[in-house]
Design a protein around this motif. Structure first.
Motif, PDB file in Angstrom:
ATOM      1  N   VAL A  92     -12.320  -3.747   6.988  1.00  0.00           N
ATOM      2  CA  VAL A  92     -13.022  -2.614   7.591  1.00  0.00           C
ATOM      3  C   VAL A  92     -12.935  -1.397   6.666  1.00  0.00           C
ATOM      4  CG1 VAL A  92     -13.029  -1.007   9.537  1.00  0.00           C
ATOM      5  CG2 VAL A  92     -12.651  -3.453   9.929  1.00  0.00           C
ATOM      6  N   VAL A  93     -14.106  -0.867   6.309  1.00  0.00           N
ATOM      7  CA  VAL A  93     -14.166   0.325   5.461  1.00  0.00           C
ATOM      8  C   VAL A  93     -15.145   1.325   6.062  1.00  0.00           C
ATOM      9  CG1 VAL A  93     -13.553  -0.877   3.318  1.00  0.00           C
ATOM     10  CG2 VAL A  93     -15.963  -0.692   3.978  1.00  0.00           C
ATOM     11  N   ASN A  94     -14.991   2.597   5.653  1.00  0.00           N
ATOM     12  CA  ASN A  94     -15.917   3.629   6.102  1.00  0.00           C
ATOM     13  C   ASN A  94     -17.074   3.759   5.120  1.00  0.00           C
ATOM     14  OD1 ASN A  94     -14.912   5.085   3.910  1.00  0.00           O
ATOM     15  ND2 ASN A  94     -13.605   6.415   5.157  1.00  0.00           N
ATOM     16  N   ALA A 129     -10.695   1.661   2.789  1.00  0.00           N
ATOM     17  CA  ALA A 129     -10.025   0.851   3.803  1.00  0.00           C
ATOM     18  C   ALA A 129      -9.041   1.720   4.571  1.00  0.00           C
ATOM     19  CB  ALA A 129      -9.336  -0.341   3.143  1.00  0.00           C
ATOM     20  N   SER A 130      -8.247   1.096   5.431  1.00  0.00           N
ATOM     21  CA  SER A 130      -7.390   1.851   6.344  1.00  0.00           C
ATOM     22  C   SER A 130      -6.095   2.344   5.706  1.00  0.00           C
ATOM     23  CB  SER A 130      -7.051   0.984   7.568  1.00  0.00           C
ATOM     24  OG  SER A 130      -6.468  -0.244   7.170  1.00  0.00           O
ATOM     25  N   ALA A 131      -5.859   2.025   4.435  1.00  0.00           N
ATOM     26  CA  ALA A 131      -4.714   2.579   3.701  1.00  0.00           C
ATOM     27  C   ALA A 131      -5.242   3.440   2.560  1.00  0.00           C
ATOM     28  CB  ALA A 131      -3.825   1.465   3.159  1.00  0.00           C
ATOM     29  N   GLU A 182     -18.857  -0.045   8.448  1.00  0.00           N
ATOM     30  CA  GLU A 182     -19.271   0.423   9.769  1.00  0.00           C
ATOM     31  C   GLU A 182     -19.858  -0.710  10.607  1.00  0.00           C
ATOM     32  OE1 GLU A 182     -21.618   3.998   9.613  1.00  0.00           O
ATOM     33  OE2 GLU A 182     -19.867   5.195   9.089  1.00  0.00           O
ATOM     34  N   THR A 221       0.813  -1.216   0.000  1.00  0.00           N
ATOM     35  CA  THR A 221       0.000   0.000   0.000  1.00  0.00           C
ATOM     36  C   THR A 221       0.850   1.270   0.000  1.00  0.00           C
ATOM     37  OG1 THR A 221      -0.168  -0.012   2.422  1.00  0.00           O
ATOM     38  CG2 THR A 221      -1.889  -1.179   1.192  1.00  0.00           C
ATOM     39  N   LEU A 239      -3.874  -3.940   6.343  1.00  0.00           N
ATOM     40  CA  LEU A 239      -5.161  -3.267   6.444  1.00  0.00           C
ATOM     41  C   LEU A 239      -5.905  -3.750   7.687  1.00  0.00           C
ATOM     42  CD1 LEU A 239      -6.310  -3.544   2.722  1.00  0.00           C
ATOM     43  CD2 LEU A 239      -5.262  -1.568   3.837  1.00  0.00           C
ATOM     44  N   ILE A 240      -6.745  -2.873   8.232  1.00  0.00           N
ATOM     45  CA  ILE A 240      -7.536  -3.252   9.396  1.00  0.00           C
ATOM     46  C   ILE A 240      -8.629  -4.225   8.967  1.00  0.00           C
ATOM     47  CG2 ILE A 240      -9.096  -2.435  11.197  1.00  0.00           C
ATOM     48  CD1 ILE A 240      -7.561   0.193  11.189  1.00  0.00           C
ATOM     49  N   HIS A 300      -9.917   0.298  -1.358  1.00  0.00           N
ATOM     50  CA  HIS A 300     -11.351   0.242  -1.058  1.00  0.00           C
ATOM     51  C   HIS A 300     -11.783  -1.228  -1.033  1.00  0.00           C
ATOM     52  CE1 HIS A 300     -11.225   4.493  -2.462  1.00  0.00           C
ATOM     53  NE2 HIS A 300     -10.394   3.988  -3.352  1.00  0.00           N
TER      54      HIS A 300
END
Length: 388
Positions: free
Chosen positions: A265-267, A272-274, A287, A86, A258-259, A278
């Motif tokens: 995990v995505v918002n 994703a966390s990087a 969420e 990433t 990534l988490i 996505h």
């Protein structure tokens, strides 16, 4: 030329992101990477393909070459991705080469949960989670019993997929026996009255059910297979299908740092966390929510396509009824949220069941069966959005 948007996965999630993105951006290079043939087919059709007399070949609507032409994209089939960097925005492929990306979309799907079964035939237990799985399943139905057509199938799991396959097998005059540790069919989706009616209609067609038991071993026997069950009893069958659930494919994401919780995990923007990574579909946890159904995938695809095209867009989930493909007793369910406080109110007659999950005057979910399935759109408009 800029680096491409790369989509890992050629299922409904991956290809629908690609299609929606191309509606908004026709110029940015696009690459779809698939570990299988990358033909486009509808995964939900796998659990009612027998009734439609479909084969693995006829379920494919467009092959990889046609999808590449339609999307103005490069489609890399039978290609493994072994690593994601990433920091440098590069993928490592199975052949050792690398591929840079502008944005990466993980549409990796989910794997069947495997039971730790014992016995000399444990490796014969099938799951039907993709087209190749279905091809093996269809072949086994014709050959598993010493070259003779299968007559009995044990299905592990009385959830949505288990019930759908039970219904479908009846169209081949195959006798399914559905086993589950729970006390009834679809216990997390339906109230007891609706579960009982669905079970009764499937039983009327020739299906059998055993609750409160699971399988512990599968062994070969003189007339096929023998399941040893958790209560010590046995069940003779010709073939065993596991339909106990799916686990998001998140190993690649986890290895990349990534988490990951239950899924990637995505918002709300499916990020994703990087940066520039996505996730969508069955592998994405939005969420805290995993929704392995078609309608959430379509909502995600449209939102993420807009974001990738330069218009950051959060995904929204309206109330999304799920059609259970059991023509023996048509069923639609719009389940209430897992933590919803309320009660089921059920009205039933011979032709239909209407079940409303309510808190006071507020409708929070519903289940419709028989003729009542025609009410699904009207009721869905009364249910609060999952993610507004």
């Amino acid at each position: 030329m800029s680096d491409p948007v790369v989509i890992l996965g050629s299922g409904l999630a991956g290809y629908n992101v690609a299609r929606e993105f191309r509606k908004l951006d026709t110029a940015t290079p696009l690459v779809v990477i698939s570990r299988d043939h990358a033909g486009f087919y509808s995964k939900p059709m796998l659990s009612n393909a027998l009734a439609g007399k479909k084969t693995a070949a006829t379920l494919v609507m467009k092959d990889a070459a046609k999808m590449a032409a339609e999307l103005n994209a490069q489609v890399l089939n039978h290609t493994e991705v072994t690593g994601i960097d990433t920091a440098t925005r590069q993928l490592t492929l199975g052949n050792g080469s690398t591929l840079a990306y502008r944005d990466l979309v993980l549409a990796l799907g989910a794997d069947p949960i495997r039971l730790p079964l014992q016995g000399d035939a444990a490796d014969t237990v099938l799951s039907v989670n993709d087209l190749d799985d279905f091809a093996r399943f269809a072949e086994a139905l014709d050959t598993a019993k010493g070259g003779q057509p299968v007559q009995r199938v044990a299905i592990l799991g009385a959830g949505l997929i288990g019930c759908e396959f039970a219904n479908d097998l009846l169209h081949r005059q195959i006798e399914p026996t559905v086993l589950d540790l729970a006390e009834r069919v679809l216990p997390r989706l339906l109230p007891a009255e609706a579960s009982e009616r669905l079970q009764a209609r499937l039983q009327a067609g020739g299906a059998h059910f055993r609750f409160g038991v699971g399988a512990t071993a599968v062994n070969r026997s003189a007339d096929g297979l023998q399941l040893t069950l958790s209560d010590g009893s046995t069940l003779s069958t010709d073939l065993v299908i596991s339909a106990i659930g799916l686990k998001p494919r998140a190993q690649l994401a986890s290895a990349a740092g990534l988490i990951v919780a239950r899924g990637v995990v995505v918002n709300r923007q499916l990020a994703a966390s990087a940066p520039h990574v996505h996730a969508v579909g069955d592998c994405a946890e939005v969420e805290g929510t995993l929704l392995p159904y078609v309608m959430p995938i379509m909502q995600q695809a449209r939102a993420l396509a807009a974001t990738l095209a330069g218009n950051p867009t959060p995904v929204a989930y309206p109330a999304m009824p799920v059609v259970v493909k059991t023509p023996a007793w048509p069923t639609v369910v719009c389940p209430p949220a897992a933590n919803a406080q309320g009660e089921w109110q059920v009205t039933a007659d011979d032709e239909q069941i209407v079940a409303r999950f309510v808190a006071g005057e507020q409708l929070l979910g519903f289940a419709l069966q028989g003729k009542a399935v025609a009410q699904r759109q009207a009721l869905a408009q009364q249910v609060p959005a999952i993610l507004a």
